[in-house]
Design a protein around this motif. Structure first.
Motif, mmCIF file in Angstrom:
data_model
loop_
_atom_site.group_PDB
_atom_site.id
_atom_site.type_symbol
_atom_site.label_atom_id
_atom_site.label_comp_id
_atom_site.label_asym_id
_atom_site.label_seq_id
_atom_site.Cartn_x
_atom_site.Cartn_y
_atom_site.Cartn_z
ATOM 1 N N GLU A 256 0.557 -8.332 2.253
ATOM 2 C CA GLU A 256 0.150 -7.017 2.766
ATOM 3 C C GLU A 256 -1.346 -7.048 3.061
ATOM 4 O O GLU A 256 -2.089 -7.752 2.366
ATOM 5 N N SER A 259 -7.080 -4.290 0.617
ATOM 6 C CA SER A 259 -7.919 -3.091 0.684
ATOM 7 C C SER A 259 -8.815 -3.057 -0.539
ATOM 8 O O SER A 259 -8.557 -3.736 -1.530
ATOM 9 N N GLY A 362 -10.568 -4.270 -4.721
ATOM 10 C CA GLY A 362 -9.192 -4.656 -4.372
ATOM 11 C C GLY A 362 -9.079 -6.093 -3.935
ATOM 12 O O GLY A 362 -7.994 -6.608 -3.690
ATOM 13 N N GLN A 398 -1.372 -12.024 -4.195
ATOM 14 C CA GLN A 398 -1.374 -10.577 -4.403
ATOM 15 C C GLN A 398 -0.576 -10.210 -5.642
ATOM 16 O O GLN A 398 0.495 -10.772 -5.880
ATOM 17 N N THR A 400 0.774 -6.887 -8.172
ATOM 18 C CA THR A 400 0.945 -5.447 -8.337
ATOM 19 C C THR A 400 0.490 -5.085 -9.743
ATOM 20 O O THR A 400 0.916 -5.719 -10.704
ATOM 21 N N LYS A 405 -2.152 1.656 -6.617
ATOM 22 C CA LYS A 405 -1.094 1.828 -5.623
ATOM 23 C C LYS A 405 -0.942 0.589 -4.744
ATOM 24 O O LYS A 405 0.144 0.028 -4.620
ATOM 25 N N ALA A 406 -2.058 0.173 -4.136
ATOM 26 C CA ALA A 406 -2.014 -1.015 -3.280
ATOM 27 C C ALA A 406 -2.108 -2.268 -4.147
ATOM 28 O O ALA A 406 -2.671 -2.227 -5.234
ATOM 29 N N VAL A 433 -6.842 -3.709 5.467
ATOM 30 C CA VAL A 433 -6.282 -2.498 6.051
ATOM 31 C C VAL A 433 -7.233 -1.963 7.125
ATOM 32 O O VAL A 433 -6.841 -1.603 8.215
ATOM 33 N N ALA A 440 -7.797 1.845 -1.350
ATOM 34 C CA ALA A 440 -7.240 1.367 -2.617
ATOM 35 C C ALA A 440 -6.381 2.391 -3.264
ATOM 36 O O ALA A 440 -6.574 3.226 -3.915
#
Ligand code: ADP
Length: 440
Positions: A256, A259, A362, A398, A400, A405-406, A433, A440
């Protein structure tokens, strides 16, 4: 859902190295830190879009019993996830003590999988690791003359891997010699089957070139278990496609868009990292952590935080580093004790990562193997999707995180990896982004 490959890596940066090569071969890959409590779908959001999972253990130099237990636990989890083939990943210099852990772990995995034999393919010719007549070379030196004979935890004093492994294994060890490999994948496989029928459950494989890795991968792609370094990982995905197990994916390393603010935390004092810190400081200011000031209380960390906030507010990348040349490090170690100095730095990096990610960072680069471990554990990262490589062996990933959120973009660089401009180039190549760095 089911995955094609389930890998068990005996250390953290080794896991990333393999995962990076699987992505380069065209597999969508996730790296897990330790064995999760839940199945794959409970660990990552888009578990259907995963072809390979690499579980990172810390089983390279721990006691044999622990290494076997943790590896079996990882195997059970990967079986549950439906993997078709399993890969036991160790270092391309075959790092192990006299009694293990490579032999006992692979023996036990074979037993559990009821597989007749496996191959041992540590070589990675592009990185100068080759095997001839069972002897491992690092560049033009035999393993036992390469510097590895002085390794503090796993000194390698014998380059003859058949002999090394025989000392660790209950079964006789075989050799697939280079001239046999030259006859092609089918002949190599017949030879492996013949060795297995004579009771050899582990076969060291000669490898001199990348093409040899391709032949080996073709010969072993349908075995239940393969073992080796990350070089074999690069050659396997093409074979999975040939077998029809793996669909072609346009961009296996697609992540993705990133950000949030950009932060580098550096706790590595390796030569490459020191040059990277120097190159960054030519373009931007940085904050130097002083272990003695860290030992004095929290004021120093607050100063670091204030520095970072000011830089982030104007959209500039932040560098906070403890990295120092040997002479300076020695002074801190003499004053604080070696372990305590290291702990203070690692704790500080972890604390800063948590505080600054909470405030909107981020995109995070961490330099140093131990330093990365400390940051990842402070942040509570359990799983990372592997993206494109920045420099050989170091991909963007990446993760989570609860409360964010991102996803968090993370690059974890072991000390000596990466070119001099690594810190700035890492952010340059990462799609975001938007250019303002928000979201973020
Ligand atoms: P590398 O991958 O380069 O070996 P690591 O992060 O694994 O880097 O190891 C570096 C170790 O040195 C860490 O334990 C870190 O906390 C410690 N360290 C970093 N900076 C200093 C310093 N200025 N003084 C003393 N120890 C330090």
């Amino acid at each position: 859902m089911a995955i094609v490959l389930g890998a068990i890596a005996d250390d953290f940066t080794g896991a990333t190295d393999l995962a990076n090569n699987l992505v380069r071969g065209g597999m969508r890959c996730v790296q897990l830190i330790g064995v999760p409590e839940h199945g794959l779908a409970g660990v990552i959001d888009d578990s259907d879009a995963v072809d390979a999972v690499v579980i990172a253990l810390k089983s390279r130099s721990c006691p044999v019993g622990e290494a076997v237990r943790d590896s079996m636990h990882a195997l059970e989890w990967l079986r549950e996830a439906g993997a078709r083939q399993f890969f036991f990943k160790y270092c391309s210099t075959f790092d192990s003590s006299a009694e293990g852990n490579i032999g006992p772990v692979s023996d036990t995995l074979l037993q559990r999988l009821e597989a007749p034999f496996t191959v041992m393919v540590p070589a990675f010719p592009v990185n100068g690791r080759t095997v001839y007549q069972g002897h491992l070379f690092v560049g033009d030196r035999l393993l036992n003359e390469s510097g590895m004979q002085h390794h503090p935890l796993t000194p390698m004093r014998d380059a003859d891997l058949v002999r090394v492994l025989a000392r660790q294994s209950e079964h006789p060890v075989g050799l697939l010699a280079w001239h046999e490999l030259q006859r092609g994948a089918q002949a190599a496989r017949s030879r492996l089957d013949a060795l297995a029928s004579r009771g050899m459950r582990q076969v060291i494989c000669d490898t001199l070139t990348e093409a040899d890795l391709d032949v080996l991968a073709e010969a072993v792609a349908d075995l239940p278990l393969v073992t080796g370094g990350s070089g074999l990982g690069q050659a396997l995905p093409a074979q999975y496609r040939r077998l029809g197990w793996l669909a072609k994916v346009a961009e296996a390393g697609a992540l993705e868009p990133a950000s949030g603010g950009a932060l580098v935390l550096s706790g590595s004092c390796s030569r490459a990292t020191l040059a990277q810190v120097g190159a960054f400081l030519e373009h931007h200011p940085g904050f130097r952590l002083d272990p003695l000031a860290l030992a004095d209380g929290e004021d120093h960390l607050e100063e670091a935080l204030t520095f970072a906030r000011a830089r982030l507010a104007v959209g500039e990348p932040v560098l906070i580093y403890a990295s120092a040349a040997a002479e300076r490090v020695r002074r801190f170690q003499e004053a604080l004790g070696r372990d305590h100095a290291g702990e203070l730095v690692e704790q500080a990096l972890g604390w800063l990562a948590v505080a600054l990610v909470d405030e909107g960072v981020g995109r995070l680069v961490v330099a140093g193997g131990e330093s990365s471990g400390a940051v990842v554990s402070a942040l509570g990262v359990r799983a990372m999707r592997i993206g494109e490589q920045i420099d050989p062996g170091v991909p963007w990933t990446q993760a989570t995180l609860a409360g964010r959120k991102a996803p968090l973009s993370l690059a974890l660089k072991s000390g000596n990896f990466g070119g001099e401009d690594f810190f700035l180039r890492a952010f340059d190549i990462l799609p975001t982004v938007d250019d303002s760095g928000g979201g973020a």
